[in-house]
Design a protein around this motif. Structure first.
Motif, mmCIF file in Angstrom:
data_model
loop_
_atom_site.group_PDB
_atom_site.id
_atom_site.type_symbol
_atom_site.label_atom_id
_atom_site.label_comp_id
_atom_site.label_asym_id
_atom_site.label_seq_id
_atom_site.Cartn_x
_atom_site.Cartn_y
_atom_site.Cartn_z
ATOM 1 N N ASN A 164 0.795 -1.222 0.000
ATOM 2 C CA ASN A 164 0.000 0.000 0.000
ATOM 3 C C ASN A 164 0.828 1.273 0.000
ATOM 4 O O ASN A 164 0.351 2.333 -0.416
ATOM 5 N N ARG A 202 3.118 2.332 -1.808
ATOM 6 C CA ARG A 202 3.191 2.936 -3.142
ATOM 7 C C ARG A 202 2.142 4.039 -3.313
ATOM 8 O O ARG A 202 2.335 4.981 -4.076
ATOM 9 N N PHE A 203 1.005 3.874 -2.624
ATOM 10 C CA PHE A 203 -0.158 4.704 -2.912
ATOM 11 C C PHE A 203 -0.272 5.948 -2.057
ATOM 12 O O PHE A 203 -1.301 6.630 -2.108
ATOM 13 N N HIS A 229 3.721 8.263 -5.844
ATOM 14 C CA HIS A 229 3.338 8.197 -7.255
ATOM 15 C C HIS A 229 3.906 9.395 -8.027
ATOM 16 O O HIS A 229 4.342 9.255 -9.181
ATOM 17 N N ALA A 243 -3.404 9.591 -7.843
ATOM 18 C CA ALA A 243 -3.419 8.815 -6.605
ATOM 19 C C ALA A 243 -3.976 9.608 -5.434
ATOM 20 O O ALA A 243 -4.185 9.051 -4.355
ATOM 21 N N SER A 258 -3.991 5.306 1.755
ATOM 22 C CA SER A 258 -3.213 4.551 0.769
ATOM 23 C C SER A 258 -3.907 3.240 0.400
ATOM 24 O O SER A 258 -3.833 2.791 -0.747
ATOM 25 N N ALA A 285 -6.794 4.096 -2.047
ATOM 26 C CA ALA A 285 -6.309 4.354 -3.402
ATOM 27 C C ALA A 285 -5.915 3.062 -4.110
ATOM 28 O O ALA A 285 -6.190 2.882 -5.306
ATOM 29 N N LEU A 286 -5.258 2.160 -3.382
ATOM 30 C CA LEU A 286 -4.867 0.865 -3.962
ATOM 31 C C LEU A 286 -6.109 0.071 -4.357
ATOM 32 O O LEU A 286 -6.220 -0.437 -5.482
ATOM 33 N N GLN A 311 -8.031 1.110 -7.539
ATOM 34 C CA GLN A 311 -7.485 0.584 -8.796
ATOM 35 C C GLN A 311 -7.832 -0.884 -8.984
ATOM 36 O O GLN A 311 -8.259 -1.312 -10.063
ATOM 37 N N TYR A 368 -0.607 -0.859 -9.011
ATOM 38 C CA TYR A 368 -0.504 -1.700 -7.819
ATOM 39 C C TYR A 368 0.452 -2.872 -8.072
ATOM 40 O O TYR A 368 0.706 -3.263 -9.223
#
Length: 381
Positions: A126, A128-129, A134, A316, A330, A333-334, A337, A353
């Motif tokens: 997570n 990443r989000f 991003h 994001a 987060s 957002a994940l 997607q 993701y």
């Protein structure tokens, strides 16, 4: 726009992270059909505490529910392999918590099963989000940092800093042979790989278990919760902390540390990337700010604001600038997607993701770390 209310989810696991998943699903409007606990009793208690209408008695009961389109696996690591296999065989999409499996042999099979199933299969990396991660990914892709040269950072926590602290992750038969590296280090590696566009190619690792004996409570203990009552002394084999040098496939070099015994560090993930044109850095404990470094101009602090971010970062984000987006955001957002892709039946070209292939790479990374620590040498991933 996807109508998420048409989609049903089930969550395996009713602990800390299972509750986070349920909260994010509700924000999207996804129907949470039910939960599955480690026992029917714990499942029922978890469903009541989380205001979920149904507690499945078994995984078979969950998979037989036609209202469930996608299953979230938030159970202890040792259960992921068999549960994910059953979920894919039942024709349902899946989001699996990290690490993907206990061994790279298991994760390799999971990759092939996911491919053959044609279902959406995501790993819950997570971090990443956070929108600025991003944005940084978009900066690197556009060449704003130039060639990535040096990647440094850490992931430090303190929730296992005392001999009386306990969690199932401490036992290798439930959490795997690696703990600080497997539990939080793979988050860091996945994140910097995503931002930099480069996978780790080789490692030189040093692992340490500072607290060699701990007091295990006789009863269950939830993640991040204090233990109490009767205990048993247990010998600990898994790593409290690690120091790892890295070589990336694109030529970058790096170094990372992981720790679950750094007192005062509650959940501190930091990365710093030095490129040939500029640098960037981010800290999970101040997630709405991205440092951008320059040689011949003033340095910058970008406060998360969709109107000032590149398209990748803005996509994001969900809130206006100045309204902090954090940990729970987060996951939203994940999942947004993943559920959009599940609705169409295929991964979109713009989806960011982590896939099961990414999760398998982190398992191979863990294999290399274990071998490197045992043999005191560089090991290729």
């Amino acid at each position: 726009m996807t109508d998420f209310s048409r989609m049903g989810a089930a969550v395996i696991g009713t602990g800390f992270i299972g509750a986070v998943h349920i909260g994010a699903l509700r924000r999207l409007g996804v129907r949470v059909e039910g939960v599955l606990g480690s026992s029917p009793e714990r499942g029922a208690a978890g469903a009541a505490a989380l205001s979920v209408g149904k507690a499945y008695a078994t995984l078979e009961d969950l998979l037989a529910d036609p209202k469930v389109d996608l299953v979230h696996v938030t159970s202890p690591n040792h259960a992921h392999y068999q549960q994910v296999k059953a979920i894919l065989a039942a024709g349902k999409h899946v989001i699996c918590e990290k690490p993907l499996a206990m061994t790279s042999g298991e994760s390799a099979e999971m990759v092939e099963l996911a491919r053959a199933s044609g279902k959406i299969a995501a790993v819950c990396y997570n971090i990443r989000f956070y929108p600025l991660n991003h944005h940084a990914h978009g900066m690197v892709k556009a060449g704003a940092l130039g060639d990535i040269r040096l990647v440094t950072g850490h992931y430090h926590q303190d929730w296992l800093a005392k001999p009386g602290d306990w969690n199932w992750r401490l036992e290798s038969d439930q959490g795997g042979a690696l703990r600080s590296v497997g539990d939080i280090g793979t988050h860091w590696v996945d994140l910097v790989s995503f931002v930099s566009g480069q996978k780790v190619a080789a490692v030189f690792a040093d692992l340490t278990t500072f607290i060699k004996e701990r007091q295990k409570p006789v009863g269950p203990v939830a993640t991040f919760s204090a233990a109490s009552g009767e205990t048993q002394t247990r010998r600990i084999e898994t790593d409290d902390a690690a120091m790892i040098m890295l070589r990336f496939e694109g030529g970058a070099k790096g170094v990372m540390t992981t720790s679950q015994i750094s007192i005062g560090r509650k959940n501190s993930l930091q990365w710093d990337m030095a490129g040939s044109a500029a640098s960037a850095a981010w800290d999970s404990e101040t997630p709405d700010h991205l440092f951008i470094g320059h040689r011949d101009a003033p340095n910058q602090i970008l406060q998360r604001d969709p109107g000032m971010m590149n398209a990748t970062g803005a996509a994001a984000a969900a809130l206006p600038g100045g309204h902090v987006e954090g940990f729970a955001d987060s996951f939203r957002a994940l999942f947004q997607q993943v559920y959009a892709d599940a609705a169409t039946g295929a991964r979109a070209a713009t989806s960011t993701y982590a896939s099961f292939e990414d999760g398998h790479h982190e398992m191979r990374f863990c294999d290399a770390v274990l071998r490197s620590a045992a043999e005191a040498r560089w090991v290729e991933v």
